[in-house]
Design an enzyme around this catalytic site. Structure first.
Site, PDB file in Angstrom:
ATOM      1  CB  THR A  12      -0.905   0.009   1.257  1.00 53.58           C
ATOM      2  OG1 THR A  12      -1.758  -1.115   1.178  1.00 53.58           O
ATOM      3  CG2 THR A  12      -1.761   1.258   1.337  1.00 53.58           C
ATOM      4  CB  SER A  57       3.196  -8.219   0.980  1.00 53.15           C
ATOM      5  OG  SER A  57       2.130  -8.230   1.880  1.00 53.15           O
ATOM      6  CB  SER A  58      -1.392 -11.248  -1.003  1.00 49.89           C
ATOM      7  OG  SER A  58      -1.951 -10.298  -0.152  1.00 49.89           O
ATOM      8  CB  THR A  88       0.633  -4.183   6.436  1.00 49.50           C
ATOM      9  OG1 THR A  88      -0.606  -4.201   5.716  1.00 49.50           O
ATOM     10  CG2 THR A  88       1.156  -2.772   6.543  1.00 49.50           C
ATOM     11  CG  ASP A  89      -2.191  -7.861   3.454  1.00 50.44           C
ATOM     12  OD1 ASP A  89      -2.597  -7.177   4.424  1.00 50.44           O
ATOM     13  OD2 ASP A  89      -2.754  -7.860   2.337  1.00 50.44           O
ATOM     14  CD  GLN A 268      -6.560 -22.819  16.865  1.00 52.64           C
ATOM     15  OE1 GLN A 268      -7.570 -22.229  17.227  1.00 52.64           O
ATOM     16  NE2 GLN A 268      -6.586 -24.042  16.374  1.00 52.64           N
TER      17      GLN A 268
HETATM   18  N1  ASP Z   1      -2.274  -5.946   0.354  1.00 50.69           N
HETATM   19  C1  ASP Z   1      -1.250  -4.999   0.791  1.00 50.69           C
HETATM   20  C2  ASP Z   1       0.065  -5.756   0.882  1.00 50.69           C
HETATM   21  O1  ASP Z   1       0.311  -6.406   1.860  1.00 50.69           O
HETATM   22  C3  ASP Z   1      -1.636  -4.384   2.070  1.00 50.69           C
HETATM   23  C4  ASP Z   1      -0.639  -3.399   2.609  1.00 50.69           C
HETATM   24  O2  ASP Z   1       0.304  -2.997   1.993  1.00 50.69           O
HETATM   25  O3  ASP Z   1      -0.824  -2.958   3.745  1.00 50.69           O
HETATM   26  O4  ASP Z   1       0.856  -5.700  -0.020  1.00 50.69           O
END
Ligand code: ASP
Length: 332
Positions: A12, A57-58, A88-89, A268
């Site tokens: 992001t 990052s997914s 962040t993911d 968990q």
């Molecule tokens: N989908 C984004 C990623 O992890 C979310 C982010 O950047 O916060 O690449």
């Protein structure tokens, strides 16, 4: 003068809205840094580079981790510290993976990103980025960290806990390395220390890992298919490491362990640790040779298994190293 290298991987932080369909898309990185003139000053020189293919990052996997680690290795002598801009993911996974890859690290590698793109009016990117650069240049930190919204966390202790609030990360089983307010307050007693002074970069990573998350009512068919899908299995158990003690379940685990595969017990719960043997529902796991991940995060356990499976020559060596602290990811 301190030299800091920004390594842009996507996420992001470097995205902007597509005018047609409003979706978030990656922008050119130089456009991104030029929107923060405060990054450079007379004491800190910031250079930047990016991985070849910038990603959400997914889509992260070992190919990109190797690319990031190799960039750090190539620039290690010239730079005083590194800031990795990352979505962040999966940031907690990447920070964990990179921590295992960089043995003997004596400089800061700070992962950061943002919840709102850098060009947007209410962005959290500028503060995250500027403070990360400042921390990386301080010379105080010699490990892989995540900096996000006023907290510096050990990378391999970090989990993403919120997709909505600015405070997206936490390290429930380890205290902060620094708290950021008007001043940056470093908590030196929590810093990772290693005797090794020479950087050694490990790039052998295996992907032969699967995660089995238990839930009440899980069937034999589901458990069996996951256990048979990889050579290294993480079972996400309940509470302090408890699992059903039905005969079929224990028999399946026993067979897997007999076949020289590794099974790791991760809770968990975000905080606290796995202690096999407190309850009857975990004492059997101990007896059949399931390894306790103690207070490791699932993110650290997965990447540690990938790292050790790629690197160790046999199951015994892998399992012996798994329960040891390699980069401060598990309490002794
Ligand atoms: N989908 C984004 C990623 O992890 C979310 C982010 O950047 O916060 O690449």
């Amino acid at each position: 003068m301190k030299n800091i290298l920004l390594i842009y991987t996507g996420g992001t932080i470097g995205m902007e809205r597509d005018p047609v369909d409003n979706s978030l898309q990656s922008v050119d990185f130089s456009k991104l840094t030029s929107s923060i003139p405060e990054l450079q000053n007379s004491e800190i020189k910031v250079s930047h580079t990016s991985i070849k293919e910038v990603i959400d990052s997914s889509n992260m996997n070992k190919k990109y981790w190797i690319e990031i680690a190799t960039i750090i290795e190539k620039n290690y002598d010239e730079m005083d510290g590194f800031v990795v801009l990352h979505g962040t993911d999966t940031m907690a996974y990447s920070a964990s993976a990179i921590s295992f890859m960089l043995e003997g690290l004596q400089k800061a590698v700070i992962f950061t990103g943002s919840q709102i793109p850098i060009g947007a009016r209410r962005t959290d990117a500028k503060e995250n980025l500027i403070t990360s650069v400042e921390i990386a240049a301080s010379g105080k930190i010699k490990e892989v960290c995540v900096y996000f919204e006023d907290k510096l966390l050990r990378g391999n202790r970090t989990v993403k806990v919120n997709s909505e609030q600015f405070e997206a990360f936490n390290s429930p089983n380890f205290p902060t390395l620094a708290d950021i307010g008007i001043n940056i307050k470093y908590n030196k007693n929590n810093f990772y220390k290693t005797e090794e002074q020479q950087l050694k970069v490990h790039t052998e990573f295996s992907e032969d890992v699967a995660v089995l998350k238990l839930f009440p009512g899980i069937t034999e068919k589901v458990v069996s298919s996951i256990l048979n899908s990889a050579n290294n299995i993480i079972i996400e158990t309940f509470g302090s490491g408890n699992a059903t003690n039905r005969k079929w379940f224990l028999k399946l685990l026993k067979n897997v362990i007999k076949a020289e595969k590794s099974i790791v017990n991760c809770s968990q719960c975000l905080a606290g640790e796995v202690t096999q043997g407190i309850y009857e529902t975990s004492s059997n796991l101990n007896k059949i040779g399931v390894i306790s991940a103690k207070d490791m995060t699932t993110e650290a356990a997965i990447t540690k298994l990938m790292f050790l499976d790629g690197w160790c020559t046999n199951t015994k060596e892998k399992e012996t190293l798994f329960i040891k602290s390699l980069r401060g990811e598990i309490s002794n």
